[in-house]
Motif scaffolding. Structure first.
Motif, PDB file in Angstrom:
ATOM      1  N   TYR A   1       7.131   2.063  -8.381  1.00 13.35           N
ATOM      2  CA  TYR A   1       7.877   3.242  -7.835  1.00 13.35           C
ATOM      3  C   TYR A   1       9.092   3.022  -7.108  1.00 13.35           C
TER       4      TYR A   1
ATOM      5  N   ILE B   1       0.683  -0.981  -0.568  1.00 15.27           N
ATOM      6  CA  ILE B   1       0.257   0.493   0.296  1.00 15.27           C
ATOM      7  C   ILE B   1       0.689   1.244  -0.077  1.00 15.27           C
ATOM      8  N   HIS B   2       2.304   1.342   0.260  1.00 21.32           N
ATOM      9  CA  HIS B   2       3.173   2.470   0.408  1.00 21.32           C
ATOM     10  C   HIS B   2       3.864   2.677  -1.066  1.00 21.32           C
ATOM     11  N   GLY B   3       3.910   1.009  -1.833  1.00 17.75           N
ATOM     12  CA  GLY B   3       4.703   2.008  -3.233  1.00 17.75           C
ATOM     13  C   GLY B   3       4.460   0.715  -3.922  1.00 17.75           C
ATOM     14  N   THR B   4       4.252   1.036  -4.978  1.00 21.41           N
ATOM     15  CA  THR B   4       3.755   0.231  -5.687  1.00 21.41           C
ATOM     16  C   THR B   4       5.066   0.001  -6.140  1.00 21.41           C
TER      17      THR B   4
END
Lengths: 780, 266
Positions: free
Chosen positions: B249, B243-246
């Protein structure tokens, strides 16, 4: 103003005990023979409870009982209630799914309790809980509200077909449609208001103590409103009649709304204490807080705003879907309706507004009021719309707001609220000056040369606080009145106790409320104490939420003070052989005006209690009480402007400056007000950049610890530049509007408006994580 | 927390013998992972052997071109150590952005690498600097030590005693902090050895834990500058996504953090 009177920056009396670890919270209390409860909670978002086998657990050391949902239902403990009735547009009442304190048959969110283990220690209870075997039959679950309202979605409650709680409307649809038909420009926006977990520093806790001889319960609980808790436990949950139930909310470590509600754990502790004949303590841990404290926000909205050729707003249409989670929490129904849609006019003249709100059940933790409660959602929507409109209409965002500001008061909006006073230009001017708005383009150009994307974002919020005039909320469906009570007790030696139905859980009432007494009597605040949070001491009260303690609670104290002073003046006049009309109160003395004759407050008090020489017919004593019911909401308002930079390589946001120009009416203690604004702004920034309570498609929480749920920390937020532009509230004698929620209401739009300004793309959801910002920058 | 038996060892040998006596022993260093896991009842060691007070596991030594950090040295002491600042300032910087002050006062280098969290900072430093992990039994190269998520070459009961770092010509570390946990959402450590070898290690990015980044190493070998990485493409395949980084990304972050680490390298 004296050194400790109204307007003085008096250091908080209560902080000595808080910062030296001497606070007395529920978990600090230990009773003789006390047992400990550990709840067995569903790991499934939706399941049938087919059976509970506690035979092994009951044989374990120190285990007193294992109690189940079926037992609490069999014992006729009432289902949880929702205290604000909302009617759908078709005239039907809202659809309440039954919510027993522990689930006898069906669980509908991860963390819902199905049974409780009571044991001699917390660890023994936990050990035994692992030996209880619950047989679940999993059911399909739905966590996303758009999915929940689709045909064929898993159904939560037989009472609520299609998972719909209500479909509620406000405003004049015909007039709004007509405004759109004639509009020169229409601006459209879809926004999500992300779900938040409140995370008060102190987790919820309860101790229930049943006295069989007296058939009397005492409940120690982490409550923002102990009297309301007693009322609901007594009138709806069949725990005990009110005179047989004492509720004490001692020091409480933050609430932010989440401790307004009466939760299943308190009900179970009370019921279990009587069943086992010993006190029962439950202290939640952080995981339980994430799973069971009522969440906040969680809206999905489509809105359209109509403008005429002069950029004047002519109409607003809003359709909002509000996620209520698995059950209707105590005041949840009012949050996306009367606390939200009634603020959709913002600070602007909008002749026609129509809003529709669809409430939806999902297999998630229930959602209810959280700092701001509906008003942050309204303010965020309107201020994102205004920014979007300015970009689309190619006008300066500050100027577009100015063009549409309400400037004449009182102002009746098309959505119930009648704003009493305000000066929106003043706060906008103050904020623009503080941040050097005019110099921004030059700063942006310089930042660009350094490889950074700089943006500025404005947010002009308004809120309805001082909750609330009882008659008005009653007409809108509220199940309670929202007045406040107070009692002033002058002791025979002249010290003063103020009993209040407001409840301090961090707000500093023990200081600010004393300042009113210091202001009126000229006595030092060390001679005054504030008594609150105990239904045996304070007769009644509605508690603290909705920025109401100063505007409503302190006004009740003022009314009681006036009665007390009136009697004391009679006693003083009698003693001084003067006319009552000539008595003035100064520096703790009752003086005959224009003379040197005076009698000190302690002597007046002593005379009242010795009663040797009182005016004929006067009752002894010096104690007065008052109830105060406001005549209107109060309307704090202001402008927040945020300037920040986005790193295009990482999408990371860094604050440059954040200014807040608030109008809270009269300030009692500016230092405490600043603390409230700081805290609120941090929560608003937390929502904008960091916080998001997320569920996967099956209703499993993804963010149930601080390793995943990003709470704002000191280095995530800037230093704030605060100022006040004051218009006194005409609705209460002190001119107070309230300051507890403003920061959380206004901040998030300022942040998102600034980021979208920086990156040159208008669509960006909260929280604007670096990943999300980076992907938005680089999206085609 | 379940009941456990706590032992405070006074020497490495005593710790090893205590470990062998327990049925399901665990070593405790700074306790920044083990204790929260125990509190959540996700671990139930019979015996906890505390290494934190063993004198021979404390301290930093610089001799010639070798910096030795003893295993139970806490991050704060590493961060403020004059020899660390002089020899490998990138390590001092890494500890300054590791966790938060509470973590830095308790967590240890040995505990970090023994746990080998895929988002921990120190594994990247060891891998990029070509460090050697010293245990009570042997020496293990960083390359061989880290074997995937939470997996290392350590045998049951083996105790890390120190980490030996060759002092590089230049090294730098940059990290995008995970907004909640303050682990590395992605962190990249770049190092150029005194013999000219370039190593680049990324943490927090890969589904397989800390990893070398050969494409960036090749670019920097040819030209040690941030611009040299401009043309490098990092694939998102095999990278972590949450949820904090694909994954995309994180692929971007590997490149951007590497460029910034090179710019900051000293």
């Amino acid at each position: 103003m004296g050194v400790e009177g109204i307007g003085a920056r008096v250091v908080r009396k209560e902080d000595k005990r808080f910062i030296t670890g001497k606070g007395r919270y529920v978990d600090d209390i230990k009773l003789l023979g006390m047992t400990h409860a550990h709840f067995i909670r569903s790991p499934h978002a939706h399941a049938k409870v087919k059976g509970i086998d506690s035979s092994a657990a009951l044989k374990m050391p120190g285990v007193v009982a294992v109690l189940t949902g079926q037992q609490i239902v069999d014992d006729k403990v009432g289902n949880l209630i929702c205290g604000w009735a909302i009617t759908s547009k078709d005239g039907s009442p809202m659809k309440m799914g039954a919510w027993p304190a522990m689930a006898p048959e069906t669980v509908r969110f991860v963390g819902q309790a199905v049974a409780v283990v009571i044991a001699d220690s917390k660890n023994l209870a936990r050990d035994a809980a692992e030996a209880v075997v619950v047989n679940y039959e999993e059911l399909p679950a739905v966590a996303d509200m758009q999915a929940a309202i689709k045909a064929g979605a898993p159904q939560l409650h037989p009472e609520a077909p299609g998972n719909q709680v209500y479909d509620w409307v406000i405003g004049d649809e015909g007039a709004t449609d007509a405004a759109f038909a004639k509009a020169a420009n229409v601006v459209k926006l879809d926004v999500t208001n992300n779900r938040l977990a409140p995370n008060a520093m102190e987790p919820r806790a309860a101790i229930a103590d049943y006295d069989a001889a007296e058939e009397h319960f005492t409940l120690y609980t982490t409550s923002q409103n102990p009297h309301v808790a007693r009322l609901v436990l007594s009138a709806f949950y069949n725990i005990a009649p009110e005179h047989k139930l004492r509720v004490i909310a001692p020091d409480v470590g933050g609430g932010f709304g989440s401790k307004i509600f009466i939760y299943p754990e308190e009900m179970v502790a009370l019921w279990a204490s009587k069943k086992i004949g010993r006190p029962v303590k439950w202290t939640g841990d952080r995981t339980e807080a994430f799973l069971t404290d009522a969440h906040g926000r969680d809206h999905v909205t489509h809105a359209e705003m109509a403008f005429d050729a002069n950029n004047k707003i002519t109409g607003l249409k809003v359709k909002t879907y509000a996620n209520f989670g698995a059950y209707m929490s105590l005041f949840s129904s009012s949050v996306p309706t009367y606390l939200y849609a009634t603020l959709l006019s913002g600070q602007y003249n909008i002749p026609a507004i129509h809003a529709e709100v669809v409430g939806v059940y999902t297999n998630t933790t229930p959602v209810d009021a959280y700092r701001g409660a509906g008003r942050p959602e309204a303010s965020y929507l309107i201020e994102r719309l205004m920014e979007t409109a300015a970009r689309q209409l190619k006008v300066d965002p500050a100027q577009l707001r100015r063009t549409n500001f309400i400037t004449q008061f009182p102002h009746q909006t098309p959505v119930i609220m009648a704003y009493d006073t305000g000066d929106f230009n003043a706060s906008l001017d103050a904020a623009m000056k503080a941040i050097d708005y005019a110099g921004f383009p030059a700063r942006k150009a310089k930042a660009k040369a350094d490889g950074k994307l700089r943006g500025i974002g404005v947010s002009c919020y308004i809120e309805a606080c001082g909750i609330a005039p009882s008659k008005a909320v009653g007409s809108l469906g509220a199940g309670v009145g929202l007045w406040e009570s107070a009692e002033v007790r002058v002791n025979p030696v002249g010290t003063i106790e103020i009993l209040t139905g407001s409840h301090s859980h961090g707000q500093g009432h023990e200081t600010t409320f004393c300042q009113l007494v210091a202001e009126r009597l000229g006595v030092p605040i060390s001679q005054v104490s504030i008594v609150h949070g105990d239904t045996d001491k304070v007769q009644f009260g509605m508690g603290t939420y909705g920025s109401r303690s100063a505007a409503v609670g302190l006004t009740a104290i003022l009314k009681a003070m006036e009665k007390m002073e009136s009697k004391a003046k009679k006693i003083a006049a009698h003693a001084l052989e003067a006319s009552e009309a000539d008595i003035v109160i100064e520096n703790g003395e009752f003086k005959v005006t224009g003379t040197d004759k005076a009698i000190a407050l302690p002597m007046v008090a002593l005379a009242a209690y010795t009663a040797h020489n009182l005016p004929d017919g006067m009752e002894p004593g010096l104690k007065e009480s008052a109830f105060y019911d406001p005549t209107n909401f109060t309307f704090p308002a202001g402008t927040y402007i945020c300037e920040l930079e986005v790193d295009p390589g990482t999408g990371k946001t860094s604050f440059v400056d954040f200014v807040a120009a608030d109008d809270f009416g009269r300030l009692i203690n500016p230092m405490i007000v600043e603390g409230q604004v700081h805290g609120g702004l941090v929560q608003g920034i937390g929502q904008a950049l960091l916080e998001h309570a997320i569920y996967d498609a099956n209703g499993q929480p993804v963010t149930a610890s601080f390793m995943d749920y990003a709470m704002p920390r000191a280095d995530d937020v800037p230093s704030f530049n605060l100022s006040h532009t004051t218009t006194l509230c005409p609705g209460n004698p002190l001119g107070i509007k309230g300051c507890g929620e403003a920061g959380a209401i206004g901040a998030s739009a300022a942040v998102i408006n600034a980021i979208t300004d920086a990156i040159g793309k208008n669509n960006l959801e909260m929280p604007a994580t670096p990943d999300r910002v980076w992907r938005t920058i680089h999206a085609a | 927390m379940y009941q456990t038996t706590y032992h405070r060892a006074s020497s490495v040998d005593e710790a090893a013998s205590l470990f062998a006596k327990g049925s399901e022993s665990k070593f405790l260093a700074g306790g920044q992972t083990l204790l929260p896991v125990m509190k959540q009842r996700l671990a139930s060691p019979s015996d906890v052997i505390d290494l934190g007070k063993i004198k021979e596991l404390q301290g930093v030594e610089l001799s010639g071109d070798t910096l030795i950090i003893k295993a139970a040295t806490i991050y704060y002491d590493i961060m403020t150590n004059a020899d660390v600042k002089k020899a490998i300032p990138a390590i001092s910087y890494l500890t300054s952005v590791l966790g938060d002050p509470a973590v830095r006062y308790r967590g240890t280098i040995g505990g970090s690498i023994a746990n080998n969290d895929p988002a921990a900072d120190f594994p990247a430093a060891l891998l990029a600097l070509g460090a050697t992990v010293k245990t009570n039994k042997r020496s293990i190269s960083a390359e061989d030590f880290f074997q995937g998520l939470f997996t290392t070459a350590l045998e049951d009961g083996e105790i890390i005693t120190a980490v030996s770092f060759p002092v590089p010509a230049k090294a730098g570390y940059e990290k995008m902090r995970h907004p909640a946990s303050r682990f590395a959402l992605t962190g990249v450590f770049v190092a150029q050895s005194k013999s000219g070898e370039v190593r680049v290690a990324a943490t927090g990015a890969s589904q397989s834990g800390v990893m070398r980044v050969p494409a960036i190493e090749a670019a920097l070998k040819a030209n040690w500058s941030p611009a040299a990485i401009d043309g490098v493409t990092i694939s998102a395949n095999g990278l972590l996504a949450d949820i904090h980084g694909t994954a995309e990304y994180r692929a971007n972050l590997i490149k951007v953090m590497a460029q910034r680490a090179v710019a900051a390298a000293r």
